[in-house]
Write an enzyme that holds these catalytic residues in place. Structure first.
Site, PDB file in Angstrom:
ATOM      1  CD  GLU A 250      -2.793   1.289   2.447  1.00 25.87           C
ATOM      2  OE1 GLU A 250      -2.697   0.420   3.332  1.00 25.87           O
ATOM      3  OE2 GLU A 250      -3.637   2.184   2.478  1.00 25.87           O
TER       4      GLU A 250
ATOM      5  CE  LYS B 237      -6.009  -0.263   1.726  1.00 25.87           C
ATOM      6  NZ  LYS B 237      -6.698  -0.892   2.847  1.00 25.87           N
TER       7      LYS B 237
HETATM    8  P1  13P Z   1      -9.259   4.207   4.051  1.00 24.13           P
HETATM    9  O1  13P Z   1     -10.114   3.491   3.052  1.00 24.13           O
HETATM   10  O2  13P Z   1     -10.048   4.853   5.162  1.00 24.13           O
HETATM   11  O3  13P Z   1      -8.269   5.127   3.410  1.00 24.13           O
HETATM   12  O4  13P Z   1      -8.427   3.103   4.805  1.00 24.13           O
HETATM   13  C1  13P Z   1      -7.818   2.115   4.067  1.00 24.13           C
HETATM   14  C2  13P Z   1      -6.600   1.663   4.756  1.00 24.13           C
HETATM   15  O5  13P Z   1      -6.467   0.517   5.066  1.00 24.13           O
HETATM   16  C3  13P Z   1      -5.549   2.664   5.024  1.00 24.13           C
HETATM   17  O6  13P Z   1      -4.364   2.005   5.349  1.00 24.13           O
END
Ligand code: 13P
Length: 340
Positions: free
Chosen positions: A177, A219
């Site tokens: 991510e 992500k």
């Molecule tokens: P949000 O969808 O609130 O951005 O959170 C996703 C997430 O896992 C952030 O690390």
């Protein structure tokens, strides 16, 4: 776990019509969320709130997996079933956030690097024994005056790749991510430029670390205008820019891309995902791994009160269902009122 087994889990997480619930808020973050509804954050109120979400009737029709925080992975339902066991029994795959948060990057004012690599192999082994099948690590890239620097992007990409390699070695599917924040007044063009660089450097590092692309998920943020930008790009523009950016950087071997919501409203996050899937078929599944965009309405409906449990579940169930529809591009905002 073999590469094939990792690929099976990764594909199940982005199965058609389904996506991931990110319920892995750290204790300070969930406290902030509870403060917004004037609810106290205690070990049991956090447990109870998460139980409300996980036991939502039919959640598994649209939720493939749930990302948990360390505390939650060790908690149980009211009747004593550990959460990972409960989720698995319902066909939802338990996962775990393993990073230790974004901390100031020395000598780079305003920039952060995510910590948590030391001892990670031991923690991954324990999480796997507790039932986790996948993991998440979030890197944060901010756009501002003179930032992000190339070094900040590289430092974060390097850590993401080290984490991903360790996960695969431990038999867990890594969710990678790299989040380009939507705070700030930048326009969508700058967001695309920065996201392009971040994804390109991240995949270079993943390759150098010999991470198997078939056994991971990405992500990312969507390519979107900064929150304070006076001109906000529309859904079509966001969908086209995001898919263009992914096509340029994400190898076809990666089974799926599960977006974060990043502070978009829940309706916007669903609209944008649907617009992307409407653009046609892509080499990877385009799915969701939302925190706020799946939970905001449930949190408001629950408001920390036991008697609102079913209202909270109904609100979460609706968002899960509508995002499930967005997976095939068949969501329409008119469904918001039609289904409530
Ligand atoms: P949000 O969808 O609130 O951005 O959170 C996703 C997430 O896992 C952030 O690390």
């Amino acid at each position: 776990m073999s590469v094939t087994d990792l690929n099976v889990v990764a594909r199940a997480l982005v199965a058609p019509g389904k996506g991931i619930l990110a319920a892995d808020e750290s204790s300070p973050t969930i406290k902030k969320r509870f403060d917004s509804i004037s609810a106290e954050s205690t070990e049991d109120s956090r447990r109870s709130y998460r139980e409300m979400l996980f036991t939502t009737p039919d959640a598994c029709r649209h939720i493939s997996g749930v990302i948990l925080f360390d505390e939650t992975l060790r908690q149980s339902t009211r009747d004593g079933t550990p959460f990972p066991d409960y989720l698995s029994s319902q066909g939802m795959i338990p996962g775990i956030k393993v990073d230790k948060g974004a901390k100031a990057l020395p000598n780079f004012t305003g920039e952060k690097v995510t910590e948590g690599l030391d001892g990670l192999n031991n923690r991954l082994a324990e999480y796997r024994d507790l039932g986790a099948k996948f993991a998440k690590w979030r890197a944060v890239i901010d756009i501002g005056d003179g930032i992000p620097t190339d070094f900040c992007i590289l430092a974060n990409a390097h850590a993401l790749a080290r984490y991903a390699a360790l996960c695969q070695e431990a038999g867990l599917v890594p969710i990678v991510e790299p989040e380009v924040l939507m705070d700030g007044d930048h326009d969508i063009v700058l967001c695309e430029e920065v996201t392009n660089t971040v994804l390109s450097v991240t995949f270079d590092q993943l390759k150098l670390h010999r991470v198997n692309f078939e056994g991971m998920l990405l992500k990312p943020n969507m390519v979107i205008s900064g929150k304070k930008c006076p001109v906000q790009a529309g859904a079509e523009e966001i969908a086209e820019a995001t898919v263009r950016c992914l096509t340029a950087n994400v190898p076809e071997e990666v089974p799926g891309i599960a977006f974060l919501s990043g502070g978009q409203s829940d309706v916007d996050a669903t609209t944008h995902l649907s617009a992307m899937n409407k653009l046609g078929s892509h080499p990877w599944e385009l799915s969701f791994s939302y925190g706020r965009a799946l939970q905001a309405s449930a949190l408001q409906s629950w408001a920390g009160q036991k008697e609102n449990y079913e209202l909270g579940q109904a609100a979460f169930g609706l968002r899960a269902k509508l995002n499930g529809l967005a997976r095939t591009g068949s969501y329409n905002p008119s469904m918001e009122s039609a289904t409530t």
